[in-house]
Design a protein around this motif. Structure first.
Motif, short mmCIF file in Angstrom:
data_model
loop_
_atom_site.label_atom_id
_atom_site.label_comp_id
_atom_site.label_asym_id
_atom_site.label_seq_id
_atom_site.Cartn_x
_atom_site.Cartn_y
_atom_site.Cartn_z
N HIS A 113 0.83 -1.20 0.00
CA HIS A 113 0.00 0.00 0.00
C HIS A 113 0.86 1.25 0.00
CE1 HIS A 113 -3.60 -2.40 0.48
NE2 HIS A 113 -3.02 -3.03 1.48
N ASP A 114 1.95 1.18 -0.76
CA ASP A 114 2.84 2.33 -0.90
C ASP A 114 3.35 2.37 -2.34
OD1 ASP A 114 4.30 4.56 -0.26
OD2 ASP A 114 5.36 3.63 1.43
N LEU A 115 3.89 3.52 -2.72
CA LEU A 115 4.41 3.73 -4.07
C LEU A 115 5.93 3.63 -4.00
CD1 LEU A 115 2.17 6.82 -4.97
CD2 LEU A 115 1.65 4.39 -5.33
N LEU A 116 6.45 2.42 -4.15
CA LEU A 116 7.87 2.17 -3.92
C LEU A 116 8.69 2.43 -5.19
CD1 LEU A 116 7.49 -1.10 -1.82
CD2 LEU A 116 7.76 1.26 -1.00
N PRO A 117 9.89 2.99 -5.04
CA PRO A 117 10.68 3.38 -6.21
C PRO A 117 11.26 2.17 -6.95
CG PRO A 117 11.95 3.74 -4.21
CD PRO A 117 10.55 3.36 -3.77
N ILE A 118 11.36 2.32 -8.25
CA ILE A 118 11.92 1.27 -9.12
C ILE A 118 13.39 1.59 -9.39
CG2 ILE A 118 11.71 0.11 -11.35
CD1 ILE A 118 8.84 1.14 -11.49
N PRO A 119 14.28 0.60 -9.38
CA PRO A 119 15.67 0.86 -9.80
C PRO A 119 15.70 1.32 -11.25
CG PRO A 119 15.47 -1.28 -8.72
CD PRO A 119 14.08 -0.80 -8.96
N PHE A 120 16.47 2.35 -11.53
CA PHE A 120 16.52 2.91 -12.88
C PHE A 120 17.52 2.13 -13.73
CE2 PHE A 120 15.44 7.02 -10.48
CZ PHE A 120 14.08 6.73 -10.52
N THR A 121 17.16 0.90 -14.06
CA THR A 121 17.99 0.03 -14.87
C THR A 121 17.25 -0.31 -16.16
OG1 THR A 121 17.13 -2.04 -13.94
CG2 THR A 121 18.99 -0.99 -12.79
N PHE A 122 17.99 -0.75 -17.17
CA PHE A 122 17.36 -1.12 -18.44
C PHE A 122 16.47 -2.35 -18.28
CE2 PHE A 122 20.95 1.47 -19.91
CZ PHE A 122 20.27 2.33 -20.79
N GLU A 123 16.86 -3.26 -17.41
CA GLU A 123 16.04 -4.46 -17.21
C GLU A 123 14.71 -4.11 -16.53
OE1 GLU A 123 14.42 -8.20 -17.03
OE2 GLU A 123 16.02 -7.37 -18.30
N SER A 124 14.74 -3.27 -15.51
CA SER A 124 13.49 -2.89 -14.85
C SER A 124 12.63 -2.04 -15.77
CB SER A 124 13.76 -2.17 -13.53
OG SER A 124 14.52 -1.00 -13.71
N ALA A 125 13.25 -1.23 -16.64
CA ALA A 125 12.48 -0.47 -17.63
C ALA A 125 11.79 -1.41 -18.60
CB ALA A 125 13.39 0.49 -18.38
N ARG A 126 12.49 -2.45 -19.04
CA ARG A 126 11.90 -3.42 -19.97
C ARG A 126 10.71 -4.12 -19.33
NH1 ARG A 126 11.32 -8.42 -20.52
NH2 ARG A 126 12.51 -8.85 -18.60
N ASP A 156 22.62 0.72 -8.07
CA ASP A 156 22.72 0.09 -9.38
C ASP A 156 22.02 0.88 -10.49
OD1 ASP A 156 24.14 -2.01 -8.27
OD2 ASP A 156 22.37 -3.26 -7.96
N ASP A 157 21.54 2.09 -10.20
CA ASP A 157 20.89 2.89 -11.24
C ASP A 157 21.81 3.06 -12.46
OD1 ASP A 157 18.61 3.18 -9.74
OD2 ASP A 157 19.00 5.27 -9.14
N GLU A 158 21.22 2.91 -13.64
CA GLU A 158 21.97 3.03 -14.89
C GLU A 158 21.62 4.30 -15.67
OE1 GLU A 158 22.27 -1.82 -15.57
OE2 GLU A 158 20.85 -0.61 -16.74
N MET A 159 20.69 5.09 -15.14
CA MET A 159 20.26 6.30 -15.84
C MET A 159 19.57 7.20 -14.83
SD MET A 159 17.11 4.60 -18.00
CE MET A 159 17.66 2.88 -17.94
#
Length: 288
Positions: A113-126, A156-159
């Protein structure tokens, strides 16, 4: 995808969130509001007062749905029971588009029930883009994704966040709900220039803009939606409008909610700021 910024070729203009403390005023006074945004999950029920009020609102106003529970960043995929209930509500409201947040929030059926941040990686973007494509196809309506306020970064952020947002929406072919207050909050917390973010966003993808207030502490800012919009956020808004055109604008005020008149007066300042675009001196005279 169909351009979600307009309905019948006409911009929706300025709206506010439909909130319980204002139900009585709206139903009795019928204020001249352009449109209302609802939190989808508050109305994904089988009956009761929420749907009764919503149906009465729908008789007189355009309603746009905004969700908090799709979690397109979930590595395990989407909750199709949630999507089925969401689709039933879409048919009820005839919303011109829907939106949700660029985040994750559940694991193996357990909801944060929260808006948790996504790692800014190409795999998570895909993976996030894949989930958004599936959701948009299933719901059969244009979908826009909102940038969230951020309080932590990943090693591990890539962008950058704005590069990640662009990567996701292009791959998913969805729109953007650009929250300029969230951009300001995250820029303060992580030390980047918020104007770099606004200047990078693809203007043709922006379906809607959110403005809001926040709470400032000694070391960080929290996106609390319990204050009026501050001047730096209004300037980000003016730049976004300059780049994206007069897209639908929504004021969020979700805690310590004042009277309807105060919320609507704050929301209507967006019209003055839109008018100031192209006239730098005009914005200096708008109270914020």
């Amino acid at each position: 995808m169909t351009d979600p910024r307009f309905t019948g070729g006409v911009s929706l203009g300025t709206g506010i969130g439909l909130r319980v403390p204002h139900y009585r005023h709206i139903l009795s006074e019928k204020p001249a509001v352009g449109w209302f945004e609802i939190i989808s999950e508050n109305y994904m029920v089988d009956g009761g007062r929420p749907l009764e009020v919503l149906d009465r609102i729908l008789e007189q106003y355009r309603v746009v749905q905004h969700g908090v529970g799709m979690y397109p960043g979930n590595a395990g995929g989407l909750d199709f029971d949630h999507l089925r209930r969401l689709k039933r509500l879409i048919r009820r409201t005839n919303t011109p588009w829907i939106s949700d947040h660029l985040c994750w929030g559940s694991v193996d059926g357990s909801m944060s029930h929260d808006l948790l941040p996504i790692p800014f990686t190409f795999e998570s973007a895909r993976k996030t883009a894949e989930n958004l494509r599936i959701a948009q196809d299933f719901l059969e309506i244009p979908l826009a994704v909102e940038n969230v306020s951020s309080y932590a970064e990943f090693h591990d952020d890539e962008m950058t966040e704005w590069e990640f947002l662009a990567e996701v929406v292009e791959a998913a072919d969805v729109g953007i709900l650009l929250d300029v207050n969230n951009i300001y909050v995250s820029s303060f917390n992580h030390g980047f220039d918020p104007m770099d973010y606004v200047n990078f966003v693809q203007p043709e993808r922006v379906a809607q803009i959110h403005i809001a207030g926040h709470s400032k502490y000694e070391r960080f800012i929290v996106d609390t939606h319990d204050h009026a919009v501050i001047d730096p956020v209004w300037h980000l808004y003016a730049r976004a409008i300059e780049r994206c055109g007069p897209v639908a604008t929504l004021l969020e005020w979700d805690a310590r909610i004042p009277s309807f008149e105060e919320v609507w007066t704050e929301a209507k300042k967006s019209e003055q700021w839109r008018g100031s675009v192209g006239n730098p001196e005009a914005g200096d005279h708008v109270a914020a």
